[in-house]
Each structure stands twice: as structure tokens, then as C-alpha cells.
Write a protein that holds these residues in place. Structure first.
Motif: not given
Length: 448
Positions: A192-196
Motif C-alpha cells: 500500500g505504501a509503495a503504491f502511495a
């Protein structure tokens, strides 16, 4: 052997044009089986220092700069595509194109390739020796391993031709890919943080890290060498354009995977634990120690093998690709002098273009220049004046490449069908401006 190489590369399949009229080269289908020069440029362009800079960005800012890594790959796709398109559309090398812009390009390249090669040779050997020293402690010191890697690289490029060179580089890229992705999975990425992180955000103090992440990973002079590897593969006319573009995309998607994986490692392993590593190649040795503490000796050893593959492919790629460029440089100078004396420049250049550069004296002379004189830097601190010259010349190369490609590909030097479109011009101009900013910053950081 030559016949087999031609079968693999597709060379020699173009029917000869009729004597009565020129015929356009047939359009070859893009095939995954023929991908090769892109793998070579990806392996050469991603060095240990590039991976460390990505690690440090991840350790400082987590996933926030993921978007910059993606943009960096897009920028490099545009630059390499333009280089390959020039070689295929015109049948001329990039240095031949630079010469057409004026003698100033020859002067710049002559100084750059000599100074850069001397300093880079020592750096590449040292970088390749570091993981070997860690893998085999007490056997040899760093200088000994560095000298061995330089000599092995010299012998490999000296006695082999492009077909073998490409196969070995592909195997080494496979090792790099498996190791880097394995480590990234091992640290349990936050998807999730990577896509954010794909949303453009600039944390406080991150501007220079962001610009460096966009512009610094994936090659400098090796971007210009891409066209020479395309020709060495047997792709020599515009019929190979689709194949070159597929090959180029594979190169920088691969590069993107390396960058994203190392950013994940920096974010998860270093940022979360507030661990700092050294800048430069020694940062990967530091990471090996962190991995051993966290995941055990097997993971550390595996990572050091990947570290060696990353460093050694950069060494061998430069030994081969930049030596091809230097050989072309010398050949063009000889052709120009012959043209001045005999008034038949076109014939002189055509004769040169048909030669086998990998066996030529200039190719092998530059190989020796990359290997033996730089060994002195393993014992001596780099002389002050050399550091300044290397920094200034190196900083100017990427803006030089971006803007000269715009010049060449928007004029009558390039057939109209293959000139830049709006997208190519926007990408080349944007990358040129980016590299100017990085150039100014790099010059400011030189210890004058």
C-alpha cells in the motif's frame, strides 16, 4: 560461428537493393527471442553506486520517492530510444552525428573519454573487488581483488565478440535480478505504501535526492553506447526499429525493477530501523552486514554475489561499449584526414563503417587504457586536478547527450520519417533540463 551469430541476430537477412532503385529495408517483427542490447545496457548502467543512492533515498524518505524512480526509467527509455533510432535511421554512429555539429563536439569527447576512462577504470575495479574481499576474507586485500577483476574483464572483452559478451551479460543480469528481488521480498514490502509513493510528493530537503533518483540510475556514457551494441547485434537499418524499441523498453523495465526493489529494501530494512549506511560502493558492504544480522549468513552471501554481479557487469559493459565508441572516434578522425587528403570522404567513412571494431587497434588500446593506468589509483588518492576535471566533464555529458540528440533528430541529418515527434522532443528537452540542474549541483559539490 559467424553464421550462427548472424542467425541469432538476424544479420544478413536483408535482401540487396536493386541497382535501379533504392528499396526500403523490410520491417522485422519485434521478437522477445532477439532482445539483447537492452539487457547489456541495463546491466552496464546499473552499478553499485546507483543502487546505494537508491537505498539511501529509501532509508531517508521511505516509499515517498517511488514516483521519481518510475519517471527516471521513462526518461532513460526516451534517451536510449533516440540513440538507437539515430543509428538505425541514418546508418551513422552517434559520434559521426556529433562531428556533423561542429569540431567542438570532437574536442569535448576526446578530453572526456580519456579523463573519464582513467578515473572510471579504478572505480570499477575497486567496486568489483569489494564483494570478493567480503566473500573471501583474508585471501587478498581489496587492491588484489580489484586488479584481478580488471584483468579478467580485459581478457574477457579482448578474446570474445559481441554474441558471447551478450550471453554472459544476460546470465549476470539474471543473477542480479533474482538476488535484488529476493531481498526486496524478504524484507516484507508494504504494498500500500509503495503504491502511495507513486503520487508525486517532495518531502522537505528531498529535491536533490529526487533529481538524483530520476537522473542518476541507469547509465551515463553507456546510454550513448547503446547504438553501438544495437549495430553489433546485427541491427543496422530502420527495418529493425520495432525490435530496437521493444529491446529498449525491456532494458529500462528491468532497470526499474532494480531501482524499485532497492528502494523497498532501503524503506523497510533501513528507514524503519533508522540504520545509516555509507555512501558509494561501501554502502552495499554495509547492507550485507545488516542482512546477515537480520536474516543470516546465507542471505548475506547471496547478496554479496548479487553485489559482485552488479559491479562486474558495469565493468565489463564499459570495457566493451566505451571501447567501441573510442574505436569509432579514432576511425572517424582517420577518415576525416583521408578525406582531406584525397577528397573522397564518403568512401573513407563507408570503409571504416564496414570494419570490425572489436578487433581493431583503437578498441584494444582503449581497453588497455581502462585497465592498467587506473590501477595506480588503487594506491594513490585521486589527484586534485583530476577529480575536478572528472567531475566537470562527467556532469556535462548527460545534458550534452540529450540536447545533441534533439539537434540531430530534428534536422535534415535524419530522414523525415524518423525525426522526433512532439513526445520525443518533450522528453528529451525535459531530461536535458533535468540534467542541467544535476550538472550545476554536481559542479558545486566538486572540491575546488
Amino acid at each position: 560461428m559467424a553464421t550462427e551469430d548472424n542467425k541469432q541476430s538476424g544479420a544478413g537477412t536483408t535482401p540487396a537493393p536493386s541497382s535501379s532503385e533504392e528499396t526500403r529495408p523490410p520491417v522485422r517483427k519485434a521478437s522477445w527471442k532477439l532482445v539483447g542490447p537492452g539487457i547489456v545496457v541495463a546491466a552496464t548502467g546499473v552499478g553499485a553506486g546507483d543502487l546505494v543512492s537508491t537505498l539511501i533515498a529509501g532509508s531517508k524518505y521511505g516509499y515517498t520517492l517511488m514516483w521519481a524512480a518510475v519517471i527516471g526509467c521513462i526518461v532513460k527509455i526516451a534517451l536510449a530510444e533516440a540513440t538507437g533510432r539515430w543509428h538505425l535511421a541514418t546508418g551513422r554512429t552517434i559520434f559521426d552525428g556529433w562531428r556533423s555539429l561542429g569540431s567542438w563536439t570532437t574536442v569535448y569527447f576526446a578530453i572526456y573519454v580519456v579523463v573519464w576512462g582513467f578515473v572510471y577504470g579504478g572505480t570499477a575495479m575497486s567496486s568489483s573487488g569489494l564483494p570478493l574481499e567480503a566473500l573471501f576474507p583474508g585471501v587478498l586485500d581489496l587492491k588484489g581483488w580489484a586488479i584481478i577483476t580488471g584483468l579478467v574483464g580485459l581478457a574477457f572483452v579482448w578474446f570474445n565478440r559481441y554474441a558471447v559478451f551478450e550471453k554472459v551479460m544476460t546470465v549476470m543480469v539474471g543473477i542480479m535480478f533474482v538476488v535484488v528481488v529476493y531481498v526486496a521480498i524478504l524484507v516484507s514490502p508494504d504494498i500500500g505504501a509503495a503504491f502511495a509513493g507513486l503520487a508525486p510528493v517532495l518531502p522537505d530537503g528531498s529535491v536533490l535526492y529526487t533529481l538524483g533518483l530520476i537522473g542518476g540510475v541507469g547509465g551515463t556514457i553507456t546510454m550513448a553506447a547503446y547504438g553501438y551494441w544495437v549495430n553489433a547485434k546485427g541491427w543496422t537499418d530502420s527495418g529493425w526499429m520495432k525490435m530496437m524499441r521493444l529491446d529498449n523498453r525491456v532494458a529500462y523495465i528491468t532497470t526499474g525493477v532494480f531501482v524499485v526493489a532497492m528502494l523497498i529494501v532501503g524503506a523497510e530494512l533501513l528507514h524503519s530501523a533508522n540504520i545509516a549506511i555509507a555512501e558509494g560502493d561501501k554502502g552495499l558492504s554495509d547492507l550485507g552486514n545488516v542482512l546477515e544480522d537480520r536474516f543470516g549468513a546465507f542471505t548475506s552471501v547471496l547478496f554479496l554475489i548479487g553485489f559482485f554481479a552488479t559491479s562486474f557487469t558495469s565493468l565489463v559493459g564499459v570495457w566493451h561499449g566505451v571501447s567501441l565508441m573510442f574505436a569509432d572516434f579514432v576511425e572517424r578522425m582517420r577518415a576525416a584526414r583521408k578525406a582531406d587528403g584525397e577528397g573522397d570522404g564518403d568512401q573513407a567513412v563507408a570503409a571504416v563503417a564496414g570494419g570490425q571494431r572489436e578487433k581493431s587497434l583503437p578498441f584494444r588500446a582503449y581497453l588497455l587504457w581502462l585497465t592498467f593506468p587506473p590501477m595506480t589509483l588503487l594506491w594513490l588518492e585521486q589527484p586534485f586536478g583530476l577529480v575536478v576535471a572528472y567531475g566537470v566533464l562527467g556532469a556535462f555529458f548527460m545534458p550534452f547527450l540529450a540536447f545533441t540528440l534533439m539537434w540531430l533528430l530534428n534536422t535534415s541529418r535524419t530522414p523525415r520519417e524518423w525525426r522526433n515527434g512532439i513526445l520525443s522532443n518533450v522528453m528529451l528537452f525535459a531530461s536535458g533540463m533535468l540534467f542541467i540542474v544535476l550538472c550545476v549541483q554536481q559542479v558545486r559539490e566538486i572540491p575546488w
